[in-house]
Scaffold this active site. Sequence first.
Site, PDB file in Angstrom:
ATOM      1  N   HIS A  54       0.866  -1.125  -0.029  1.00  0.00           N
ATOM      2  CA  HIS A  54      -0.103  -0.064   0.005  1.00  0.00           C
ATOM      3  C   HIS A  54       1.028   1.237   0.007  1.00  0.00           C
ATOM      4  O   HIS A  54       2.048   1.199   0.368  1.00  0.00           O
ATOM      5  CB  HIS A  54      -0.825  -0.016   1.233  1.00  0.00           C
ATOM      6  N   GLU A 114       1.064   3.824   2.043  1.00  0.00           N
ATOM      7  CA  GLU A 114       1.814   4.045   3.195  1.00  0.00           C
ATOM      8  C   GLU A 114       3.090   3.048   3.404  1.00  0.00           C
ATOM      9  O   GLU A 114       4.001   3.590   4.073  1.00  0.00           O
ATOM     10  CB  GLU A 114       0.796   3.895   4.273  1.00  0.00           C
ATOM     11  N   CYS A 142      -5.901   1.806   5.995  1.00  0.00           N
ATOM     12  CA  CYS A 142      -6.696   0.422   6.555  1.00  0.00           C
ATOM     13  C   CYS A 142      -5.952   0.104   7.778  1.00  0.00           C
ATOM     14  O   CYS A 142      -4.814   0.670   8.275  1.00  0.00           O
ATOM     15  CB  CYS A 142      -6.232  -0.442   5.350  1.00  0.00           C
ATOM     16  N   CYS A 201      -2.061  -0.518   7.589  1.00  0.00           N
ATOM     17  CA  CYS A 201      -1.264   0.771   7.392  1.00  0.00           C
ATOM     18  C   CYS A 201      -1.408   1.564   8.656  1.00  0.00           C
ATOM     19  O   CYS A 201      -0.270   1.916   9.233  1.00  0.00           O
ATOM     20  CB  CYS A 201      -1.787   1.404   6.368  1.00  0.00           C
TER      21      CYS A 201
END
Length: 177
Positions: free
Chosen positions: A64, A66, A94, A97
């Site tokens: 992701h 991040e 999410c 993260c």
Amino acid sequence: MSEASEQQNRDEAGMRMALDQAQNAWLVGEVPVGAVILREVDGARQLVATGYNRPITTNDPTAHAEIVALRHAAQLLGNYRLPDCEIYVTLEPCAMCAMALMHARFKRVVFGAVDPKTGAAGSVLDLFGYSRLNHHTSVERGVLGDACGALLREFFAARRAEARGTREAPAAAAASD
């Protein structure tokens, strides 16, 4: 200029950089989520690392935006703890993260669009507000949220249009045979 409006200007500038990263994700066929990590050094803001979604292109479910930015920042700064850093991300983190950012001891998380399906900063869960965790990260929600949300909506509308075109093309070809 008041301190609050200066912070708002800094937040919007950080989010514009994250939006640029989200555009990079779209260009390579990923869901357009971007992230940038900044910190204050000698009174000036320093760009530490950037990232954009890469799970499809890297076959890595943890890639992701991040996490990509977080990995770069930790490597560049030589530490997995980043307590003087702030992250700007175009979509609400999410759970994966959010926990990674808390584990890294981020000072602040700033995000644009809310994620009503998997958001862990207040939409579905609020891991940052969970008092039993040992680190508490400040969260700023909705910075350039309209622009961040619009980018995601445009991406998914284009994907749906492509999918409809793909499904219709074989049927049209068969009809002309």
